[in-house]
Motif scaffolding. Structure first.
Motif, mmCIF file in Angstrom:
data_model
loop_
_atom_site.group_PDB
_atom_site.id
_atom_site.type_symbol
_atom_site.label_atom_id
_atom_site.label_comp_id
_atom_site.label_asym_id
_atom_site.label_seq_id
_atom_site.Cartn_x
_atom_site.Cartn_y
_atom_site.Cartn_z
ATOM 1 N N PRO A 174 0.812 -1.218 0.000
ATOM 2 C CA PRO A 174 0.000 0.000 0.000
ATOM 3 C C PRO A 174 0.842 1.263 0.000
ATOM 4 O O PRO A 174 1.975 1.275 0.497
ATOM 5 C CB PRO A 174 -0.785 -0.116 1.308
ATOM 6 C CG PRO A 174 0.148 -0.860 2.222
ATOM 7 C CD PRO A 174 0.840 -1.867 1.330
ATOM 8 N N LEU A 175 0.275 2.331 -0.542
ATOM 9 C CA LEU A 175 0.929 3.634 -0.450
ATOM 10 C C LEU A 175 0.865 4.138 0.978
ATOM 11 O O LEU A 175 1.846 4.690 1.484
ATOM 12 C CB LEU A 175 0.259 4.638 -1.386
ATOM 13 C CG LEU A 175 0.700 6.099 -1.231
ATOM 14 C CD1 LEU A 175 2.189 6.263 -1.553
ATOM 15 C CD2 LEU A 175 -0.145 7.014 -2.102
ATOM 16 N N ARG A 176 -0.282 3.991 1.630
ATOM 17 C CA ARG A 176 -0.451 4.461 3.004
ATOM 18 C C ARG A 176 -0.962 3.337 3.900
ATOM 19 O O ARG A 176 -1.781 2.538 3.476
ATOM 20 C CB ARG A 176 -1.427 5.641 3.061
ATOM 21 C CG ARG A 176 -0.850 6.928 2.504
ATOM 22 C CD ARG A 176 -1.840 8.073 2.633
ATOM 23 N NE ARG A 176 -1.181 9.348 2.335
ATOM 24 C CZ ARG A 176 -1.062 9.877 1.119
ATOM 25 N NH1 ARG A 176 -1.586 9.225 0.073
ATOM 26 N NH2 ARG A 176 -0.423 11.014 0.933
ATOM 27 N N LYS A 177 -0.484 3.335 5.155
ATOM 28 C CA LYS A 177 -0.943 2.362 6.136
ATOM 29 C C LYS A 177 -1.218 3.076 7.458
ATOM 30 O O LYS A 177 -0.297 3.401 8.207
ATOM 31 C CB LYS A 177 0.114 1.270 6.347
ATOM 32 C CG LYS A 177 -0.235 0.274 7.461
ATOM 33 C CD LYS A 177 -1.514 -0.487 7.169
ATOM 34 C CE LYS A 177 -1.778 -1.515 8.281
ATOM 35 N NZ LYS A 177 -3.095 -2.181 8.077
ATOM 36 N N PRO A 178 -2.496 3.360 7.764
ATOM 37 C CA PRO A 178 -2.836 3.877 9.081
ATOM 38 C C PRO A 178 -2.612 2.787 10.135
ATOM 39 O O PRO A 178 -2.971 1.627 9.914
ATOM 40 C CB PRO A 178 -4.325 4.216 8.962
ATOM 41 C CG PRO A 178 -4.586 4.283 7.483
ATOM 42 C CD PRO A 178 -3.659 3.287 6.873
ATOM 43 N N VAL A 179 -2.012 3.158 11.264
ATOM 44 C CA VAL A 179 -1.709 2.181 12.309
ATOM 45 C C VAL A 179 -2.176 2.714 13.662
ATOM 46 O O VAL A 179 -1.630 3.683 14.185
ATOM 47 C CB VAL A 179 -0.205 1.854 12.373
ATOM 48 C CG1 VAL A 179 0.060 0.774 13.428
ATOM 49 C CG2 VAL A 179 0.326 1.405 11.016
ATOM 50 N N HIS A 180 -3.189 2.086 14.221
ATOM 51 C CA HIS A 180 -3.685 2.398 15.557
ATOM 52 C C HIS A 180 -4.880 1.498 15.827
ATOM 53 O O HIS A 180 -5.641 1.203 14.893
ATOM 54 C CB HIS A 180 -4.108 3.872 15.662
ATOM 55 C CG HIS A 180 -4.251 4.338 17.085
ATOM 56 N ND1 HIS A 180 -5.460 4.384 17.746
ATOM 57 C CD2 HIS A 180 -3.324 4.762 17.984
ATOM 58 C CE1 HIS A 180 -5.276 4.833 18.979
ATOM 59 N NE2 HIS A 180 -3.989 5.066 19.155
ATOM 60 N N PRO A 181 -5.045 1.016 17.069
ATOM 61 C CA PRO A 181 -6.208 0.165 17.344
ATOM 62 C C PRO A 181 -7.514 0.929 17.452
ATOM 63 O O PRO A 181 -8.582 0.326 17.448
ATOM 64 C CB PRO A 181 -5.845 -0.483 18.693
ATOM 65 C CG PRO A 181 -4.927 0.492 19.343
ATOM 66 C CD PRO A 181 -4.129 1.107 18.218
ATOM 67 N N GLY A 182 -7.433 2.250 17.546
ATOM 68 C CA GLY A 182 -8.632 3.066 17.672
ATOM 69 C C GLY A 182 -8.984 3.771 16.386
ATOM 70 O O GLY A 182 -8.627 3.322 15.286
#
Length: 333
Positions: free
Chosen positions: A291-299
């Motif tokens: 992927p170009l972008r990967k958001p990372v957070h459980p919330g």
């Protein structure tokens, strides 16, 4: 074609509380039962004295990678700890001194890693970053230059040093660690969001331009995590306030009072290993699928709809132009 030319990480107590309250929800970024195998990958990581960088260095080496853990201001205890860990666990992990704001140190550090590796790096992770808090008006040029030099020009320097060898080999990966705050903004986050917005743009442009060279760029967008960046930002912010002129601070009494009250701990109870785990999974993906972008957070990940609409606009605007193959390759369209 002429158109083409065309966290404070010390947020309010309410914002910090909101992050902490969501820490126990969906665990999609947690490590999987079968960790990715990174054997044979040469990975250079910046900012390895603490936080995400330190965790990446240890985790990637334990997954079989040859790791070049870089940090500034050697000698220092954190470097000695990593060397001792590598010795005790027989890890292929070396510490190299790199201050990402120093042109000569960046060039020599990357060259040393390539010499040891016998060729181009497989992966560059631009993780080093800093923050100061407060309204934009009180951000003097000393603070502003330092943040842009570290958070934007630093990754640019590192990419310029690593790319010639990657291009010659026709393969490579670059990860730039930005933030949710590189896509959304909270008042009082100083120059942090501006630098992360800039790094987002730099990264996306590089992703398009590197398609012909088979080099992929992924932007990692973490939410709040309890790493040392909070305490470091607090120290820098207090120094900024101490030298700030009253003519600038007088308009932000309540915000500055809040800055002085907030401690150095933030990010809630989330697990910082989410970030190394996400990057390791992406490294192990087949080329052309990353992927170009990967958001990372459980919330909550408020940047997701922004990312989606931006991809849609890029494809609609340039997808059928001469740049189309680059745009479609990055957005998998």
């Amino acid at each position: 074609m002429t158109d083409l030319t065309r966290r404070t990480l010390l947020a309010s107590a309410a914002a910090t509380g909101a992050i902490a309250a969501t820490a126990a929800v969906a665990q999609s970024d947690k490590v999987e039962a079968a960790p990715p195998d990174l054997s044979g990958k040469a990975i250079l990581i910046t900012g390895c004295s603490s936080g995400f960088g330190r965790l990446m260095a240890e985790s990637f080496a334990r997954k079989g990678a040859r790791v070049f853990a870089t940090m500034r201001n050697l000698p220092r205890p954190e470097a000695d700890e990593l060397r001792e860990l590598a010795k005790n666990e027989k890890l292929d992990l070396r510490v190299i001194e790199i201050d990402v704001t120093d042109d000569a140190m960046v060039a020599s550090g990357v060259a040393e890693a390539e010499r040891i590796n016998g060729g181009a790096l497989d992966v560059l992770v631009n993780n080093a970053g800093i923050s100061t808090a407060g309204p934009i008006e009180i951000q003097d040029m000393q603070a502003t230059h330092l943040l842009f030099d570290t958070n934007v020009y630093g990754p640019h320097r590192m990419a310029r040093a690593a790319l010639p060898a990657m291009r010659a080999r026709k393969s490579g990966q670059i990860f730039n660690v930005t933030s949710q705050l590189g896509r959304v903004m909270v008042p009082g986050f100083g120059q942090y969001s501006p630098t992360k917005f800039a790094l987002e743009a730099l990264s996306e442009q590089m992703a398009y331009e590197l398609v012909p060279h088979n080099i992929e760029v992924t932007i990692i967008e973490p939410g709040g995590y309890p790493t040392e960046i909070w305490a470091n930002a607090n120290r820098m912010s207090m120094k900024l306030l101490d030298r700030a002129e009253e003519k600038h601070t007088s308009g932000y009494t309540a915000m500055i009072a809040q800055m002085r009250q907030v401690g150095g701990n933030g990010g809630g109870t989330t697990d910082p290993m989410d970030v190394p785990n996400a990057i390791a999974r992406i490294i192990a993906m087949p080329p052309g699928t990353r992927p170009l972008r990967k958001p990372v957070h459980p919330g909550p990940k408020p940047q997701i709809p922004i990312n989606e609409v931006c991809a849609k606009v890029q494809l609609e605007w340039l997808g059928e132009s001469p740049y189309g193959p680059m745009i479609r390759a990055v957005h998998k369209a």
